[in-house]
Scaffold this active site. Structure first.
Site, PDB file in Angstrom:
ATOM      1  N   ASN A   8       4.945   6.626 -13.476  1.00  0.00           N
ATOM      2  CA  ASN A   8       5.630   7.913 -13.617  1.00  0.00           C
ATOM      3  C   ASN A   8       7.072   7.604 -14.007  1.00  0.00           C
ATOM      4  OD1 ASN A   8       3.394   9.453 -12.846  1.00  0.00           O
ATOM      5  ND2 ASN A   8       3.882   9.222 -10.676  1.00  0.00           N
TER       6      ASN A   8
ATOM      7  N   ARG B 210       0.842  -1.206   0.000  1.00  0.00           N
ATOM      8  CA  ARG B 210       0.000   0.000   0.000  1.00  0.00           C
ATOM      9  C   ARG B 210       0.874   1.251   0.000  1.00  0.00           C
ATOM     10  NH1 ARG B 210      -5.002  -1.692  -0.007  1.00  0.00           N
ATOM     11  NH2 ARG B 210      -5.458  -3.657   1.071  1.00  0.00           N
TER      12      ARG B 210
ATOM     13  N   VAL C 143      10.513   8.247  -6.523  1.00  0.00           N
ATOM     14  CA  VAL C 143      11.274   7.073  -6.074  1.00  0.00           C
ATOM     15  C   VAL C 143      11.777   6.369  -7.333  1.00  0.00           C
ATOM     16  CG1 VAL C 143      11.237   4.884  -4.826  1.00  0.00           C
ATOM     17  CG2 VAL C 143       9.886   6.829  -3.974  1.00  0.00           C
TER      18      VAL C 143
ATOM     19  N   HIS D  44       1.654   2.339 -10.139  1.00  0.00           N
ATOM     20  CA  HIS D  44       0.596   2.715  -9.198  1.00  0.00           C
ATOM     21  C   HIS D  44      -0.704   2.063  -9.660  1.00  0.00           C
ATOM     22  CE1 HIS D  44       2.669   6.323  -7.329  1.00  0.00           C
ATOM     23  NE2 HIS D  44       3.353   6.255  -8.460  1.00  0.00           N
TER      24      HIS D  44
ATOM     25  N   HIS E 150       8.070   1.162 -10.516  1.00  0.00           N
ATOM     26  CA  HIS E 150       6.837   0.788  -9.820  1.00  0.00           C
ATOM     27  C   HIS E 150       5.650   1.215 -10.661  1.00  0.00           C
ATOM     28  CE1 HIS E 150       7.978   4.855  -8.475  1.00  0.00           C
ATOM     29  NE2 HIS E 150       6.688   5.126  -8.448  1.00  0.00           N
TER      30      HIS E 150
HETATM   31  P1  AMP Z   1       6.347   8.234  -7.707  1.00  0.00           P
HETATM   32  O1  AMP Z   1       6.055   9.678  -7.363  1.00  0.00           O
HETATM   33  O2  AMP Z   1       5.663   7.745  -8.947  1.00  0.00           O
HETATM   34  O3  AMP Z   1       7.860   7.986  -7.721  1.00  0.00           O
HETATM   35  O4  AMP Z   1       5.714   7.363  -6.559  1.00  0.00           O
HETATM   36  C1  AMP Z   1       6.355   7.093  -5.347  1.00  0.00           C
HETATM   37  C2  AMP Z   1       5.282   6.715  -4.366  1.00  0.00           C
HETATM   38  O5  AMP Z   1       5.903   6.086  -3.275  1.00  0.00           O
HETATM   39  C3  AMP Z   1       4.478   7.894  -3.826  1.00  0.00           C
HETATM   40  O6  AMP Z   1       3.106   7.726  -4.153  1.00  0.00           O
HETATM   41  C4  AMP Z   1       4.721   7.816  -2.319  1.00  0.00           C
HETATM   42  O7  AMP Z   1       3.576   8.153  -1.547  1.00  0.00           O
HETATM   43  C5  AMP Z   1       5.120   6.369  -2.129  1.00  0.00           C
HETATM   44  N1  AMP Z   1       5.945   6.087  -0.961  1.00  0.00           N
HETATM   45  C6  AMP Z   1       7.013   6.789  -0.509  1.00  0.00           C
HETATM   46  N2  AMP Z   1       7.531   6.206   0.582  1.00  0.00           N
HETATM   47  C7  AMP Z   1       6.778   5.102   0.822  1.00  0.00           C
HETATM   48  C8  AMP Z   1       6.807   4.070   1.813  1.00  0.00           C
HETATM   49  N3  AMP Z   1       7.729   4.048   2.808  1.00  0.00           N
HETATM   50  N4  AMP Z   1       5.865   3.101   1.770  1.00  0.00           N
HETATM   51  C9  AMP Z   1       4.920   3.105   0.796  1.00  0.00           C
HETATM   52  N5  AMP Z   1       4.848   4.042  -0.182  1.00  0.00           N
HETATM   53  C10 AMP Z   1       5.758   5.023  -0.163  1.00  0.00           C
END
Ligand code: AMP
Ligand code: ZN
Length: 119
Positions: free
Chosen positions: A92, A34, A101, A107, A105
């Site tokens: 993204n 999640r 990040v 979403h 990944h």
């Molecule tokens: P992006 O902006 O596409 O790189 O998505 C990175 C996602 O990682 C964001 O939606 C964050 O809310 C999520 N995120 C960051 N840290 C964590 C964590 N420790 N556990 C779960 N999700 C995270």
């Protein structure tokens, strides 16, 4: 085959268990958990356990694994009972697209009505 890991990467630390996450699905090569800051009633991230900086580098190196992310996302949607109501999958790719990040990944967003546009 050894799995590439980046010691400074947040999602690699989730894979190794050094940072906790609410895991909803797991396979030998993928993890689904999640999102910590959900943008919809269901907001799950599906990642390869191997470190690739984004979906493009993952697809170039391991196209079959990139496909597994899609089937795992579909499986998570079914688990969440949002397969029929519909959901969005978003990769993204690059800071300019909002990637924060740099571990590939997808979403999975669902459980609400979405507007027709993409942005
Ligand atoms: P992006 O902006 O596409 O790189 O998505 C990175 C996602 O990682 C964001 O939606 C964050 O809310 C999520 N995120 C960051 N840290 C964590 C964590 N420790 N556990 C779960 N999700 C995270
Ligand atoms: Zn990583």
């Amino acid at each position: 085959m050894s799995v590439p890991i980046d010691a400074d990467c947040l999602f690699c630390k989730i894979v190794t268990g050094d940072i906790p996450a609410t895991v909803v699905r797991e396979t030998e090569r993928t993890l689904a958990f999640r999102d910590i800051n959900p943008q919809a009633p269901t907001h799950i991230l599906v990642i390869p356990k191997a470190h690739y900086p984004n979906a493009a580098t993952l697809a170039a190196a391991e196209p079959e694994l990139a496909g597994v992310l899609l089937s795992e996302a579909a499986g998570a949607a079914a688990d969440e009972k949002i397969a029929d109501s519909g959901y969005r999958l978003i990769f993204n790719t690059g800071a300019g697209a909002g990637q924060t990040v740099f571990h590939a990944h997808v979403h999975l967003l669902g459980g609400q009505v979405f507007h027709e546009g993409l942005v």
